[in-house]
Design an enzyme around this catalytic site. Sequence first.
Site, PDB file in Angstrom:
ATOM      1  N   GLY A  46       0.822  -1.205   0.000  1.00  0.00           N
ATOM      2  CA  GLY A  46       0.000   0.000   0.000  1.00  0.00           C
ATOM      3  C   GLY A  46       0.855   1.254   0.000  1.00  0.00           C
ATOM      4  N   GLN A  51       3.193   9.843   1.401  1.00  0.00           N
ATOM      5  CA  GLN A  51       4.453   9.133   1.152  1.00  0.00           C
ATOM      6  C   GLN A  51       5.087   9.543  -0.173  1.00  0.00           C
ATOM      7  OE1 GLN A  51       2.636   5.103   2.134  1.00  0.00           O
ATOM      8  NE2 GLN A  51       4.735   4.835   2.816  1.00  0.00           N
ATOM      9  N   CYS A  90       6.752  -0.700   6.351  1.00  0.00           N
ATOM     10  CA  CYS A  90       6.293   0.507   5.652  1.00  0.00           C
ATOM     11  C   CYS A  90       7.360   0.940   4.649  1.00  0.00           C
ATOM     12  CB  CYS A  90       6.054   1.622   6.670  1.00  0.00           C
ATOM     13  SG  CYS A  90       5.538   3.182   5.935  1.00  0.00           S
ATOM     14  N   LEU A  91       6.932   1.312   3.455  1.00  0.00           N
ATOM     15  CA  LEU A  91       7.887   1.759   2.428  1.00  0.00           C
ATOM     16  C   LEU A  91       8.658   2.994   2.869  1.00  0.00           C
ATOM     17  CD1 LEU A  91       5.587   1.327  -0.700  1.00  0.00           C
ATOM     18  CD2 LEU A  91       7.578  -0.088  -0.122  1.00  0.00           C
ATOM     19  N   HIS A 132      -3.270   0.772   8.203  1.00  0.00           N
ATOM     20  CA  HIS A 132      -1.933   1.362   8.054  1.00  0.00           C
ATOM     21  C   HIS A 132      -1.974   2.589   7.137  1.00  0.00           C
ATOM     22  CE1 HIS A 132       2.596   0.853   7.525  1.00  0.00           C
ATOM     23  NE2 HIS A 132       2.291   1.693   6.563  1.00  0.00           N
ATOM     24  N   GLU A 133      -2.642   2.444   5.987  1.00  0.00           N
ATOM     25  CA  GLU A 133      -2.635   3.542   5.007  1.00  0.00           C
ATOM     26  C   GLU A 133      -3.495   4.712   5.480  1.00  0.00           C
ATOM     27  OE1 GLU A 133      -0.335   3.348   2.966  1.00  0.00           O
ATOM     28  OE2 GLU A 133       0.015   1.203   3.104  1.00  0.00           O
ATOM     29  N   HIS A 136      -1.646   6.790   7.814  1.00  0.00           N
ATOM     30  CA  HIS A 136      -0.727   7.721   7.135  1.00  0.00           C
ATOM     31  C   HIS A 136      -1.402   9.066   6.854  1.00  0.00           C
ATOM     32  CE1 HIS A 136       3.118   5.868   6.228  1.00  0.00           C
ATOM     33  NE2 HIS A 136       2.570   4.784   5.728  1.00  0.00           N
TER      34      HIS A 136
HETATM   35 CO    CO Z   1       3.394   2.938   5.338  1.00  0.00          CO
END
Ligand code: CO
Length: 172
Positions: A46, A51, A90-91, A132-133, A136
């Site tokens: 995701g 991000q 997480c990216l 999670h997203e 963000h």
């Molecule tokens: Co993340």
Amino acid sequence: MALRKIVTEGDDILLKKCRPVEKFDDRLSMLIDDMIETLHDSGGVGLAAPQVGILRRVVVIEVDPEQGVLELVNPEIIETSGEQIGLEGCLSLPGQWGITPRPFKVTAKAQDRNGKEFTVTGEHLLARALCHEIDHLNGVLYKTVADRMLTKPEIELYNNGELEIKEKITEE
Ligand code: CO
């Protein structure tokens, strides 16, 4: 379409609350297309707009390539049940892992890129990704909700396949 640069931990943009999308125009479609391309390139599950440096409430999620990409504009969690405690990454926090509790099942409402409202219900990985997203979009990184982060030696073992993290799942 274009790849966008993924912002990593240390950049304050990741800690800011995103504004709702109000215009469902070509610019939004371009952002979503770029986010999908960036997600595919990254190999992640995701990606949220902050991000890629955009403080708008937009998320893309792909838990299974066969089901395609889920695009969520202005998403909101409306119902949760059960619990899962498992590994999350997480990216924007490359190389880190945390053991994070999340609901097992999540229903969210959102709009598509044309502004049409819909709801989506997901269990397990999709439920985890939705939480999670959407976190963000509120400037919340998973490490602040994790029970704990893996230590460096643990990450090394995990990367070598020598550490098994058992998931705990309660469906109701
Ligand atoms: Co993340």
